[in-house]
Design an enzyme around this catalytic site. Structure first.
Site, PDB file in Angstrom:
ATOM      1  N   ASN A  21     -10.671  -3.366  -6.356  1.00 58.19           N
ATOM      2  CA  ASN A  21      -9.845  -2.423  -7.122  1.00 58.19           C
ATOM      3  C   ASN A  21     -10.369  -2.126  -8.526  1.00 58.19           C
ATOM      4  O   ASN A  21      -9.928  -1.178  -9.167  1.00 58.19           O
ATOM      5  CB  ASN A  21      -8.384  -2.901  -7.208  1.00 58.19           C
ATOM      6  CG  ASN A  21      -7.609  -2.724  -5.919  1.00 58.19           C
ATOM      7  OD1 ASN A  21      -6.679  -3.473  -5.638  1.00 58.19           O
ATOM      8  ND2 ASN A  21      -7.977  -1.729  -5.114  1.00 58.19           N
TER       9      ASN A  21
ATOM     10  N   ASP B  52       0.817  -1.220   0.000  1.00 56.38           N
ATOM     11  CA  ASP B  52       0.000   0.000   0.000  1.00 56.38           C
ATOM     12  C   ASP B  52       0.849   1.267   0.000  1.00 56.38           C
ATOM     13  O   ASP B  52       1.944   1.289   0.560  1.00 56.38           O
ATOM     14  CB  ASP B  52      -0.905  -0.011   1.245  1.00 56.38           C
ATOM     15  CG  ASP B  52      -1.993   1.041   1.155  1.00 56.38           C
ATOM     16  OD1 ASP B  52      -2.354   1.464   0.028  1.00 56.38           O
ATOM     17  OD2 ASP B  52      -2.494   1.456   2.213  1.00 56.38           O
TER      18      ASP B  52
HETATM   19  C1  FPP Z   1      -2.114  -0.012  -3.272  1.00 60.77           C
HETATM   20  O1  FPP Z   1      -1.620   1.329  -3.279  1.00 60.77           O
HETATM   21  C2  FPP Z   1      -1.534  -0.738  -4.410  1.00 60.77           C
HETATM   22  C3  FPP Z   1      -2.254  -1.344  -5.411  1.00 60.77           C
HETATM   23  C4  FPP Z   1      -3.738  -1.314  -5.448  1.00 60.77           C
HETATM   24  C5  FPP Z   1      -1.587  -2.019  -6.547  1.00 60.77           C
HETATM   25  C6  FPP Z   1      -0.330  -2.794  -6.239  1.00 60.77           C
HETATM   26  C7  FPP Z   1       0.301  -3.173  -7.524  1.00 60.77           C
HETATM   27  C8  FPP Z   1       1.630  -3.194  -7.773  1.00 60.77           C
HETATM   28  C9  FPP Z   1       2.664  -2.949  -6.750  1.00 60.77           C
HETATM   29  C10 FPP Z   1       2.155  -3.442  -9.169  1.00 60.77           C
HETATM   30  C11 FPP Z   1       1.906  -4.772  -9.797  1.00 60.77           C
HETATM   31  C12 FPP Z   1       2.314  -5.935  -8.991  1.00 60.77           C
HETATM   32  C13 FPP Z   1       3.226  -6.875  -9.330  1.00 60.77           C
HETATM   33  C14 FPP Z   1       3.273  -8.100  -8.465  1.00 60.77           C
HETATM   34  C15 FPP Z   1       4.181  -6.756 -10.442  1.00 60.77           C
HETATM   35  P1  FPP Z   1      -2.646   2.523  -3.457  1.00 60.77           P
HETATM   36  O2  FPP Z   1      -2.775   2.824  -4.911  1.00 60.77           O
HETATM   37  O3  FPP Z   1      -3.931   2.196  -2.765  1.00 60.77           O
HETATM   38  O4  FPP Z   1      -1.877   3.685  -2.706  1.00 60.77           O
HETATM   39  P2  FPP Z   1      -2.542   4.910  -1.933  1.00 60.77           P
HETATM   40  O5  FPP Z   1      -3.225   4.343  -0.721  1.00 60.77           O
HETATM   41  O6  FPP Z   1      -1.353   5.748  -1.579  1.00 60.77           O
HETATM   42  O7  FPP Z   1      -3.484   5.581  -2.888  1.00 60.77           O
END
Ligand code: FPP
Length: 248
Positions: free
Chosen positions: A76, A28
């Protein structure tokens, strides 16, 4: 079991106590990381994917048996289409690269979640990683995509019900029910890490995290380093796990 350390990094450097067998991570903070830099959220996910590569390699190097990461939840899909397609694109790129070297690196891969709704290309890559993973023993990385803990439990309950209707269901014990989950055969996570400052489980591994130790940090996922993983492991090693019992 992968008890052999494959590099100079040993979890022993983080303090006494056993290395967890299985670490789960909610990746996150990508969006906030990008915002702080005046970048689009998608740049945060790209940085997050790089962090995932580094952390997974390090986890393998220290001899971790299982690493499970939350890449994309059943919720998501509500995000803007561009963000969803960026995350799917990053996954596709990662799998392309990984397929070429997973056997050499001894990293097996499994997917938790309903992958049938993903693009045919991603599904094909997932099938190839699954096939390659049958050929050797090594650190196993579980990537949760289109995954939700409640959805997983409901699906398992339905599948169990269907087995009952066919007269093929085993006695319903915790262990037997676990075989209907995406995580069948994988031990429960010992340590669940959530970077990004939030302190909630967000529908991740609801069944499996029953006795996991939780570790929260304000560090945003793209800034999460192997040293941060060491800190989390050291915190884990300082905990006393009683599973509802008393201290020995
Ligand atoms: C949460 O941060 C993250 C996600 C919903 C996506 C995670 C995906 C990756 C790291 C990339 C793809 C994965 C692999 C295994 C190659 P957020 O967007 O909710 O952050 P925020 O809370 O700061 O908005």
């Amino acid at each position: 079991m992968m008890a052999v350390f494959q590099s100079n990094h040993t979890a022993g450097e983080t303090g006494p106590g056993a290395l967890p067998r299985h670490i789960a991570i909610i990746m996150d903070g990508n969006g906030r990381w990008a915002k702080q830099r005046g970048l689009p959220r998608t740049a945060g996910h790209a940085a997050g994917a790089e962090t995932f590569r580094r952390v997974a390699t390090y986890a393998r190097d220290i001899g971790l048996e299982f690493l499970t990461v939350y890449a994309f939840s059943t919720e998501n899909w509500k995000r803007p289409a561009e963000e969803v397609s960026t995350i799917m694109g990053l996954l596709e790129r990662y799998l392309h690269e990984a397929i070429a070297k997973m056997e050499r690196d001894r990293v097996k891969m499994r997917f938790f979640g309903d992958t049938t709704v993903l693009s045919p290309k991603l599904q094909e890559l997932i099938a190839r990683t699954a096939e390659i993973s049958t050929r050797f023993e090594g650190c196993q990385v579980n990537i949760c995509v289109n995954y939700g803990g409640r959805d997983e439990i409901l699906r398992a309950a339905r599948a169990y019900g269907a087995a009952c209707a066919r007269g093929e269901a085993p006695e319903l014990t915790e262990e037997a029910f676990g075989d209907y989950l995406y995580s069948a055969g994988v031990p429960d996570p010992d340590l669940l890490i959530r970077p990004g400052g939030e302190m909630r489980i967000s529908n991740f591994l609801l069944w499996q995290a029953a006795y996991a130790e939780f570790y929260f940090t304000d560090v945003l996922w793209p800034d999460f380093t192997p040293a941060e993983l060491d800190k989390a492991i050291a915190a884990f090693q300082g905990r006393s796990r009683r599973y509802g019992g008393l201290m020995q």
